[in-house]
Design an enzyme around this catalytic site. Structure first.
Site, short mmCIF file in Angstrom:
data_model
loop_
_atom_site.label_atom_id
_atom_site.label_comp_id
_atom_site.label_asym_id
_atom_site.label_seq_id
_atom_site.Cartn_x
_atom_site.Cartn_y
_atom_site.Cartn_z
N LYS A 1 0.84 -1.19 0.00
CA LYS A 1 0.00 0.00 0.00
C LYS A 1 0.88 1.25 0.00
O LYS A 1 2.09 1.17 0.21
CB LYS A 1 -0.92 0.00 1.23
N ARG B 1 -9.90 -0.49 15.48
CA ARG B 1 -9.98 0.22 14.21
C ARG B 1 -11.03 -0.51 13.39
O ARG B 1 -12.17 -0.60 13.82
CB ARG B 1 -8.59 0.26 13.55
N TYR C 1 14.95 30.82 6.37
CA TYR C 1 13.83 31.50 7.01
C TYR C 1 13.95 31.48 8.53
O TYR C 1 14.25 30.45 9.13
CB TYR C 1 12.50 30.83 6.62
N MET D 1 10.90 24.75 1.17
CA MET D 1 10.04 23.90 0.34
C MET D 1 10.82 23.09 -0.68
O MET D 1 10.54 21.90 -0.89
CB MET D 1 8.99 24.76 -0.38
#
Length: 379
Positions: free
Chosen positions: A44, A143, A272, A320
């Site tokens: 998956k 779950r 940043y 990013m």
């Protein structure tokens, strides 16, 4: 001198997938299993970021018996690529249109409740079709699945309908990677009680499976007829105390290229927020990869990479598309050189576990985070 292969000169960053490592991992895992126990590979989430189709093609030639995915589109992708082995859907399907697609693509769904099963029965009757189904019991994961106490009623309900062919009964372990095995033992005993109740009711028992990667490594009594292996297939142990159970080889590496080199004066801030400031003259390398590619921003100022067989410290906030390294201890670095962010180079290695422990997450999340703008390169 450039220290990189011309094959990847056009890529700013990429993911290497070592298929021989996958083959070795399959063989190592199978050595743990009883002769009658099958290996289901969980592929998956695009095979945990490794590329589902190519991974499937490789491991199915190496002894894997069947595949498991989480969503219908993942199964369709494998069928359209020519994969013909049984494919089980781990997630819950509740729509009529999806049931029709499951029939069309010969996939095998998980049934979690009688209500969900009724949707399948109604649709299959309209199609005049039958379908192998896997029933999930909740033994403590809380779950998906029907409560284990209700196993007999659930199976008897399913057996009313000729459209539903009972392929297996299974459950999922919640804490098999913990040093404390008490919850795993409790879940195991609940699963056994459910199976005993089914036998006492005269129900013919289909295939049984309970173990995930951790359960597979932990205890052979958890193996039953099949094990569902995900993380270990890709070469990572689900827990430190299970690492010695079998020799696994990480199959994924992350590489990127230096795009600029510059020297900064003392007191200069980097990236940043200026979370890093140079306390001396510092040579930095800008690398063309960032959090949009799957490098966690939380690793800012915490991660090390490998260049030319030596560690270099990442500095400043990861952005990013780019991150910065302190390369003051390197000489003659050039734009275009390859940086190993995850992987092994010489005697040094950076693993998904290293990243996960640095930021308080798990290696599963690290592997699944690498975005598709990073090409996958089979090596």
């Amino acid at each position: 001198m450039n220290h990189f292969s011309t094959e990847y000169q056009q890529q700013r960053a990429w993911v290497n997938i070592n298929h021989q490592a996958l083959i070795n991992n399959v063989q190592a895992l199978k050595s743990l299993l009883n002769p009658h126990t099958q290996l289901m590979a969980v592929i998956k989430a695009d095979a945990y970021g490794h590329g589902a189709v190519k991974v499937a093609q490789t491991i199915l030639q190496s002894g894997v018996d069947s595949l498991a995915i989480a969503t219908l589109p993942e199964g369709i992708e494998l069928r359209e690529a020519g994969i013909v082995v049984p494919i089980m859907i781990l997630g819950a399907i509740n729509s009529i249109e999806q049931v029709k697609d499951i029939v069309e693509y010969n996939l095998e769904p998980t049934l979690c409740t009688p209500h969900q099963a009724s949707i399948f029965v109604e649709t299959l009757a309209q199609l005049n079709a039958t379908l192998p189904v896997h029933l999930k019991l909740d033994t403590g994961m809380s779950r998906l699945g029907t409560h284990w106490h209700n196993a007999v009623d659930f199976v008897q309900y399913i057996q009313q309908f000729p459209q539903l062919q009972l392929a297996s009964i299974y459950s999922h372990l919640a804490t098999a990677d913990d040093v404390d095995t008490s919850v795993t033992k409790l879940q195991h005993s609940r699963f056994e009680e459910a199976i005993s109740a089914l036998k006492a009711s005269g129900i013919k028992i289909p295939r049984l499976h309970l173990a995930n990667s951790a359960g597979t490594l932990l205890d052979r009594t958890l193996h039953y007829d099949m094990v569902r292996v995900g993380l270990a297939l890709y070469g990572i142990s689900p827990a430190p105390h299970l690492k010695d159970k079998v020799k696994l080889q990480p199959a994924l590496e992350v590489k990127a290229r230096i795009t600029q080199i510059k020297t900064l004066s003392p007191g200069t801030g980097v990236s940043y927020g200026h979370t890093f400031k140079c306390d001396r003259s510092t040579t930095i390398a800008v690398v063309g990869i960032g959090y949009a590619d799957g490098i966690p921003r939380l690793l800012s100022n915490k991660m090390k990479v490998i260049i030319r067989g030596k560690f270099a410290q990442q500095i400043g906030n990861i952005t990013m598309d780019q991150l910065m390294l302190n390369v003051s201890n390197f000489s003659d670095l050039e734009v275009g050189e390859v940086v190993t962010l995850l992987g092994k180079e010489g005697d040094l290695e950076v693993t998904a576990d290293d990243w996960a422990s640095s930021i308080g997450t798990i290696s599963w999340e690290i592997l699944c985070s690498f975005k598709h703008r990073l090409p996958r390169v089979v090596i």
